[in-house]
Motif scaffolding. Structure first.
Motif, PDB file in Angstrom:
ATOM      1  N   UNK A  62       0.923  -1.170  -0.049  1.00  8.32           N
ATOM      2  CA  UNK A  62       0.109  -0.103  -0.057  1.00  8.32           C
ATOM      3  C   UNK A  62       0.970   1.341   0.050  1.00  8.32           C
ATOM      4  N   UNK A  63       0.802   2.044  -0.985  1.00  4.85           N
ATOM      5  CA  UNK A  63       1.717   3.150  -1.314  1.00  4.85           C
ATOM      6  C   UNK A  63       2.114   3.290  -2.744  1.00  4.85           C
ATOM      7  N   UNK A  64       2.189   1.730  -3.182  1.00  4.65           N
ATOM      8  CA  UNK A  64       2.347   1.535  -4.536  1.00  4.65           C
ATOM      9  C   UNK A  64       3.634   2.175  -4.997  1.00  4.65           C
ATOM     10  N   UNK A  65       4.703   2.147  -4.297  1.00  4.61           N
ATOM     11  CA  UNK A  65       6.039   2.324  -4.774  1.00  4.61           C
ATOM     12  C   UNK A  65       6.498   1.730  -6.087  1.00  4.61           C
ATOM     13  N   UNK A  66       7.110   2.552  -7.063  1.00  3.16           N
ATOM     14  CA  UNK A  66       7.576   2.315  -8.320  1.00  3.16           C
ATOM     15  C   UNK A  66       6.290   2.115  -9.552  1.00  3.16           C
ATOM     16  N   UNK A  67       5.186   2.369  -8.996  1.00  4.61           N
ATOM     17  CA  UNK A  67       4.300   2.109  -9.891  1.00  4.61           C
ATOM     18  C   UNK A  67       4.383   2.922 -11.209  1.00  4.61           C
ATOM     19  N   UNK A  68       4.759   4.090 -11.333  1.00  2.39           N
ATOM     20  CA  UNK A  68       4.887   5.002 -12.794  1.00  2.39           C
ATOM     21  C   UNK A  68       6.165   4.245 -13.414  1.00  2.39           C
ATOM     22  N   UNK A  69       7.138   4.123 -12.738  1.00  2.00           N
ATOM     23  CA  UNK A  69       8.253   3.758 -13.248  1.00  2.00           C
ATOM     24  C   UNK A  69       8.211   2.229 -13.952  1.00  2.00           C
ATOM     25  N   UNK A  70       7.557   1.493 -13.360  1.00  2.00           N
ATOM     26  CA  UNK A  70       7.340   0.043 -13.491  1.00  2.00           C
ATOM     27  C   UNK A  70       6.169  -0.121 -14.957  1.00  2.00           C
ATOM     28  N   UNK A  71       5.347   0.945 -14.862  1.00  2.00           N
ATOM     29  CA  UNK A  71       4.590   1.051 -16.178  1.00  2.00           C
ATOM     30  C   UNK A  71       5.140   1.262 -17.143  1.00  2.00           C
ATOM     31  N   UNK A  72       6.111   2.353 -17.025  1.00  2.00           N
ATOM     32  CA  UNK A  72       7.035   2.537 -18.138  1.00  2.00           C
ATOM     33  C   UNK A  72       7.958   1.561 -18.812  1.00  2.00           C
ATOM     34  N   UNK A  73       8.619   0.687 -18.013  1.00  2.00           N
ATOM     35  CA  UNK A  73       9.330  -0.218 -18.384  1.00  2.00           C
ATOM     36  C   UNK A  73       8.981  -1.617 -18.627  1.00  2.00           C
ATOM     37  N   UNK A  74       7.870  -1.974 -18.020  1.00  2.00           N
ATOM     38  CA  UNK A  74       7.567  -3.638 -18.020  1.00  2.00           C
ATOM     39  C   UNK A  74       6.772  -4.018 -19.174  1.00  2.00           C
ATOM     40  N   UNK A  75       6.005  -3.014 -19.821  1.00  2.00           N
ATOM     41  CA  UNK A  75       5.160  -3.732 -21.134  1.00  2.00           C
ATOM     42  C   UNK A  75       4.036  -4.332 -20.814  1.00  2.00           C
ATOM     43  N   UNK A  76       3.423  -4.540 -19.503  1.00  2.00           N
ATOM     44  CA  UNK A  76       2.063  -5.099 -19.233  1.00  2.00           C
ATOM     45  C   UNK A  76       1.340  -4.216 -18.344  1.00  2.00           C
ATOM     46  N   UNK A  77       0.187  -4.638 -17.991  1.00  2.00           N
ATOM     47  CA  UNK A  77      -0.395  -3.921 -17.188  1.00  2.00           C
ATOM     48  C   UNK A  77       0.020  -3.859 -15.671  1.00  2.00           C
ATOM     49  N   UNK A  78       0.107  -2.698 -15.100  1.00  2.00           N
ATOM     50  CA  UNK A  78       0.587  -2.678 -13.487  1.00  2.00           C
ATOM     51  C   UNK A  78      -0.595  -1.926 -12.803  1.00  2.00           C
ATOM     52  N   UNK A  79      -0.624  -2.482 -11.633  1.00  2.00           N
ATOM     53  CA  UNK A  79      -1.495  -2.005 -10.562  1.00  2.00           C
ATOM     54  C   UNK A  79      -0.926  -2.126  -9.125  1.00  2.00           C
ATOM     55  N   UNK A  80      -1.247  -1.094  -8.384  1.00  2.00           N
ATOM     56  CA  UNK A  80      -1.104  -1.312  -6.918  1.00  2.00           C
ATOM     57  C   UNK A  80      -2.226  -1.247  -6.112  1.00  2.00           C
ATOM     58  N   UNK A  81      -2.009  -1.665  -4.859  1.00  2.00           N
ATOM     59  CA  UNK A  81      -2.833  -1.837  -3.559  1.00  2.00           C
ATOM     60  C   UNK A  81      -3.524  -0.710  -3.262  1.00  2.00           C
ATOM     61  N   UNK A  82      -2.878   0.409  -3.364  1.00  2.00           N
ATOM     62  CA  UNK A  82      -3.421   1.839  -2.889  1.00  2.00           C
ATOM     63  C   UNK A  82      -4.300   2.109  -4.081  1.00  2.00           C
ATOM     64  N   UNK A  83      -3.787   2.217  -5.382  1.00  2.00           N
ATOM     65  CA  UNK A  83      -4.709   2.700  -6.665  1.00  2.00           C
ATOM     66  C   UNK A  83      -5.980   1.736  -6.459  1.00  2.00           C
ATOM     67  N   UNK A  84      -5.953   0.504  -6.353  1.00  2.00           N
ATOM     68  CA  UNK A  84      -6.914  -0.536  -6.235  1.00  2.00           C
ATOM     69  C   UNK A  84      -7.878  -0.008  -5.184  1.00  2.00           C
ATOM     70  N   UNK A  85      -7.527   0.199  -4.014  1.00  2.00           N
ATOM     71  CA  UNK A  85      -8.253   0.663  -2.953  1.00  2.00           C
ATOM     72  C   UNK A  85      -9.049   1.941  -3.275  1.00  2.00           C
TER      73      UNK A  85
END
Length: 211
Positions: A62-85
Motif C-alpha cells: 500500500x503506497x504503490x512504490x515504483x508504480x509509474x516507473x514500472x508501467x513505463x518499463x515492463x510492457x504489461x498492465x501494472x496496478x498497486x494496492x493503493x490505486x485499487x483501494x
C-alpha cells in the motif's frame, strides 16, 4: 497475500510472488519509500532476467512504490494496492484513509493526486504507532485501528474508509496493507506480495509457477 489472491481466483489464475532483494522492513518515510521504488524495479528486472513473462503486475504494498516507473518499463498492465483501494472506495463516494505513522499522510496525499483521486479523498487519519509497532501488537492494533476508522468516517464525513495497516503473519514474516485488490485474468498468473522484511512486487504471467 499470495495465498489470499490464489484462493480468490479460479483455476485459470496462477499466483506466485517475487521478492525484492533489498529495502526497509517497513516503509515509514520518504527515504525508505524511495528505496522501495528502486527495489520494485530491481525485482522486476531480476524476475524477467530469470524467465518470468508476466501478463500483469500487482505491486503488493500500500503506497504503490515504483508504480509509474514500472508501467513505463515492463510492457504489461501494472496496478498497486493503493490505486485499487482508491478505485473501489470511490465507487461509494468520498473516502478516508487510516494508516500508521504520520509521515504517510503527505505521501498518500501525493499519490492520490497523481492517480487522479484527490477530489474523492476526504482526508487521511494517521495513528501514532508505525507499521512495525502495530504489527508487534495485533490485538492492540485491532482496537486502535477500529476506533481510528470510526473517527475518520465521522471527522471527514466519508462514505468509505480504507485501512492501510500491517497484514497478518504469513510464513513466519509479515508485512503489507489491510486493503488489497487484484484484477483477475483468465489463463494468467499474478505474483504478489509484501511481507515484513522485504517488499515484494507482484508479477502476473502465463504458465505455471517456478519452484
Amino acid at each position: 497475500m499470495q495465498q489470499h489472491l490464489q484462493a480468490a481466483g479460479d483455476d485459470a489464475l496462477d499466483v506466485g510472488a517475487a521478492t525484492a532483494r533489498f529495502g526497509a522492513s517497513y516503509i515509514a518515510c520518504e527515504a525508505s519509500y524511495a528505496v522501495a521504488q528502486h527495489a520494485v524495479l530491481d525485482a522486476w528486472t531480476f524476475a524477467y532476467a530469470n524467465g518470468e513473462r508476466p501478463d500483469a503486475v500487482l505491486i503488493g504494498c500500500f503506497g504503490d512504490p515504483g508504480l509509474f516507473a514500472l508501467r513505463e518499463v515492463c510492457g504489461v498492465p501494472v496496478a498497486g494496492l493503493a490505486e485499487a483501494a482508491f478505485m473501489a472506495a470511490s465507487v461509494h463516494g468520498r473516502f478516508a484513509i487510516v494508516t500508521g505513522g504520520e509521515r504517510w499522510q503527505p505521501m498518500l496525499q501525493r499519490l492520490a493526486q497523481s492517480l487522479g483521486h484527490a477530489a474523492a479523498l476526504a482526508g487521511i487519519h494517521t495513528v501514532a504507532p508505525s507499521g512495525a509497532e502495530l504489527a508487534a501488537d495485533p490485538a492492540g492494533a485491532r482496537t486502535l485501528l477500529a476506533q481510528a476508522c470510526s473517527d475518520a468516517a465521522t471527522r471527514f464525513d466519508a462514505q468509505a474508509v480504507i485501512l492501510a495497516a500491517p497484514a497478518g503473519r504469513h510464513g513466519g514474516r509479515h508485512r503489507g496493507a489491510g486493503a488489497r485488490s487484484a484484477h483477475r485474468q483468465r489463463d494468467s498468473r499474478c505474483l504478489v506480495g509484501t511481507r515484513r522484511g522485504r517488499l515484494r512486487p507482484s508479477v502476473a504471467r502465463s504458465g505455471r509457477s517456478r519452484d
